[in-house]
Write an enzyme that holds these catalytic residues in place. Structure first.
Site, PDB file in Angstrom:
ATOM      1  N   GLY A 193       0.848  -1.196   0.000  1.00 13.42           N
ATOM      2  CA  GLY A 193       0.000   0.000   0.000  1.00 13.42           C
ATOM      3  C   GLY A 193       0.881   1.242   0.000  1.00 13.42           C
ATOM      4  N   GLU A 223      10.455   2.121  -2.261  1.00 13.53           N
ATOM      5  CA  GLU A 223       9.852   2.260  -3.592  1.00 13.53           C
ATOM      6  C   GLU A 223       9.466   3.721  -3.771  1.00 13.53           C
ATOM      7  OE1 GLU A 223       6.031   0.384  -3.890  1.00 13.53           O
ATOM      8  OE2 GLU A 223       6.023   0.373  -6.078  1.00 13.53           O
ATOM      9  N   ASP A 312       5.629  -7.625 -10.221  1.00 11.90           N
ATOM     10  CA  ASP A 312       4.740  -6.783  -9.416  1.00 11.90           C
ATOM     11  C   ASP A 312       3.292  -6.967  -9.867  1.00 11.90           C
ATOM     12  OD1 ASP A 312       4.422  -5.257  -7.168  1.00 11.90           O
ATOM     13  OD2 ASP A 312       4.849  -3.338  -8.121  1.00 11.90           O
TER      14      ASP A 312
HETATM   15  O1  LIG Z   1       4.122  -1.709  -5.962  1.00 13.93           O
HETATM   16  C1  LIG Z   1       3.324  -1.712  -5.017  1.00 13.93           C
HETATM   17  N1  LIG Z   1       3.617  -0.994  -3.897  1.00 13.93           N
HETATM   18  C2  LIG Z   1       2.805  -0.978  -2.825  1.00 13.93           C
HETATM   19  N2  LIG Z   1       1.623  -1.605  -2.797  1.00 13.93           N
HETATM   20  C3  LIG Z   1       1.264  -2.313  -3.888  1.00 13.93           C
HETATM   21  C4  LIG Z   1       2.069  -2.388  -5.021  1.00 13.93           C
HETATM   22  N3  LIG Z   1       1.441  -3.146  -5.937  1.00 13.93           N
HETATM   23  C5  LIG Z   1       0.276  -3.535  -5.387  1.00 13.93           C
HETATM   24  N4  LIG Z   1       0.158  -3.028  -4.155  1.00 13.93           N
HETATM   25  C6  LIG Z   1      -0.985  -3.152  -3.219  1.00 13.93           C
HETATM   26  O2  LIG Z   1      -0.988  -4.478  -2.689  1.00 13.93           O
HETATM   27  C7  LIG Z   1      -2.331  -4.889  -2.554  1.00 13.93           C
HETATM   28  C8  LIG Z   1      -2.426  -6.382  -2.320  1.00 13.93           C
HETATM   29  O3  LIG Z   1      -1.984  -7.114  -3.401  1.00 13.93           O
HETATM   30  C9  LIG Z   1      -2.977  -4.330  -3.799  1.00 13.93           C
HETATM   31  O4  LIG Z   1      -4.378  -4.250  -3.681  1.00 13.93           O
HETATM   32  C10 LIG Z   1      -2.329  -2.967  -3.911  1.00 13.93           C
HETATM   33  O5  LIG Z   1      -3.074  -2.015  -3.149  1.00 13.93           O
HETATM   34 ZN   LIG Z   2       4.316  -4.918  -4.979  1.00 17.95          ZN
END
Ligand SMILES: O=c1[nH]cnc2c1ncn2[C@@H]1O[C@H](CO)[C@@H](O)[C@H]1O
Ligand SMILES: [Zn+2]
Length: 385
Positions: A193, A223, A312
């Site tokens: 998140g 990130e 990802d």
């Molecule tokens: O790259 C990212 N950085 C942070 N959170 C992420 C990323 N990609 C997805 N999600 C978050 O992880 C949740 C559960 O899979 C997704 O619903 C999204 O809100």
């Molecule tokens: Zn992720």
């Protein structure tokens, strides 16, 4: 390259793996979100079946394009907004089984032999499922997908990582859930998140619980936010791996003469062999890296950090493991040896038991690359008359 024995030369281009070789090469994926990898056609089907009428597009090709473009904003927060639509259609048992089965099938068809796929159970409770129902449905889907993959001639093993959302307050509960299912398909825990404003230390109780249980976890860190986030994830929370971790580059100095010096944190990450789950395409979309050619993975691989390659969100980035490797081969000239290095790194860093990781490396990954590397020996030359 000149062969020492024969003096034959092989051009650089010949040594670069082709897209077909990249796809056939055994690959290991540690960072892939279940709710970021749906087939567009499945989203459209599920929306129809479950009466979800807020999709921005109904036609699968246009819907796929919408996700890629909407995620291309340069901001992690806006990128994350697109998940409202995928989570909205993942609220029933059947939908979760289908999405998980297709995930395993798609990864296997792309040559992935081992994957850890994550999702946040707390995001799938809108229509009455319990946290346990969600985990059991996804596990059932993964097993079904593994079976279908095998029937289609592919071998894959999929483990689940349970994610807690960092803006919410359910991390301990989700950590307990991960622990309860550790012998039934769940291999670890994660938090995800929006990063800025939600430091991982908000969830210390969950991490401390998992450590006491000798369980494993990774943390999205470094990130959208820099070194302090990575430092907290490692030194306060005790993460086994870093989700992304690209900002570790801020602690590395490259001088004009090419010499490199590492700060204390970067040195710790390298010395302790902390696995970095790098996701190049995703990083371009959220603004964590300016281009593939300038992505920190190039330097980190050269400096022998424990670097791994990941997708990802295959839907939002329009990518696959093969797609990510193709980009890296184009940008950095990586060979099959480099691909094998990334893949062995990933397998070493997986959360399944050591003996199983070793067997995957020795009995699946290395033989797979040896087979591909030997192909040139059997290439047919054209018959000239
Ligand atoms: O790259 C990212 N950085 C942070 N959170 C992420 C990323 N990609 C997805 N999600 C978050 O992880 C949740 C559960 O899979 C997704 O619903 C999204 O809100
Ligand atoms: Zn992720």
């Amino acid at each position: 390259m000149t062969s020492q024995l024969t003096g034959q030369t092989t051009s650089q281009a010949e040594r670069l793996p082709s897209p077909d070789q990249i796809r056939r090469a055994p690959k290991v994926l540690l960072h892939d979100h279940l709710d970021g990898g749906l087939r567009p056609a499945t989203i459209a089907d599920l929306a129809r079946e479950t009466g979800y009428d807020a999709l921005p597009e109904r036609e699968p090709e246009r819907l796929g394009r919408w996700f890629r473009e909407a995620a291309d904003s340069g901001s992690l927060e806006r990128y994350l907004e697109t998940f409202a639509h995928t989570c909205a259609v993942m609220q029933t048992r059947d939908a979760l089984v289908r999405v998980a089965a297709e995930c395993a099938e798609d990864l296997a068809a792309d040559g992935v032999v081992y994957a850890e796929v994550r999702y946040a159970p707390e995001q799938h409770l809108e229509r009455g499922l319990t946290l346990e129902d969600v985990v059991e449905a996804v596990n059932e889907g993964f097993r079904e997908g593994e079976r279908r993959a095998r029937a289609a001639g592919h071998r894959i093993r999929v483990g689940a990582l349970l994610t807690a959302m960092r803006h919410a307050a359910r991390a301990l509960e989700i950590a307990e859930l991960a622990n309860a299912y550790r012998d039934s398909g769940v291999v670890g825990f994660d938090i995800a998140g929006a990063e800025a404003g939600y430091p991982p230390t908000r969830h210390l109780d969950a991490f401390e619980y998992l450590k006491r249980e000798n369980n494993h976890f990774t943390i999205h860190a470094g990130e959208a936010f820099g070194l302090p986030s990575i430092w907290q994830a490692l030194q306060w929370c005790g993460a086994d791996r870093l989700g992304h971790g690209v900002r570790i580059i801020d602690d590395i100095e490259v001088a004009g003469d090419g010499s490199v010096s590492l700060g204390r944190l970067a040195a710790y990450v390298r010395d302790k062999r902390v696995p970095l789950e790098m996701c190049p395409s995703s990083n371009l979309q959220t603004g964590a890296a300016p281009s593939i050619g300038e992505h920190p993975i190039g330097l980190l691989r050269r400096l022998h950090f424990r670097t791994t390659v990941n997708t990802d969100n295959r839907l939002m980035s329009g990518t696959s493991m093969s797609g990510e490797f193709e980009l890296l081969v184009d940008a950095f000239g990586y060979t099959l040896d480099d691909m094998q290095w990334f893949t062995v790194n990933a397998m070493k860093s997986a959360f399944i038991p050591f003996d199983e990781r070793l067997a995957m490396i020795n009995d699946v990954i290395k033989p797979g690359y040896a087979e591909l590397k030997s192909e040139w020996l059997f290439r047919q030359t054209a018959v000239t008359s």
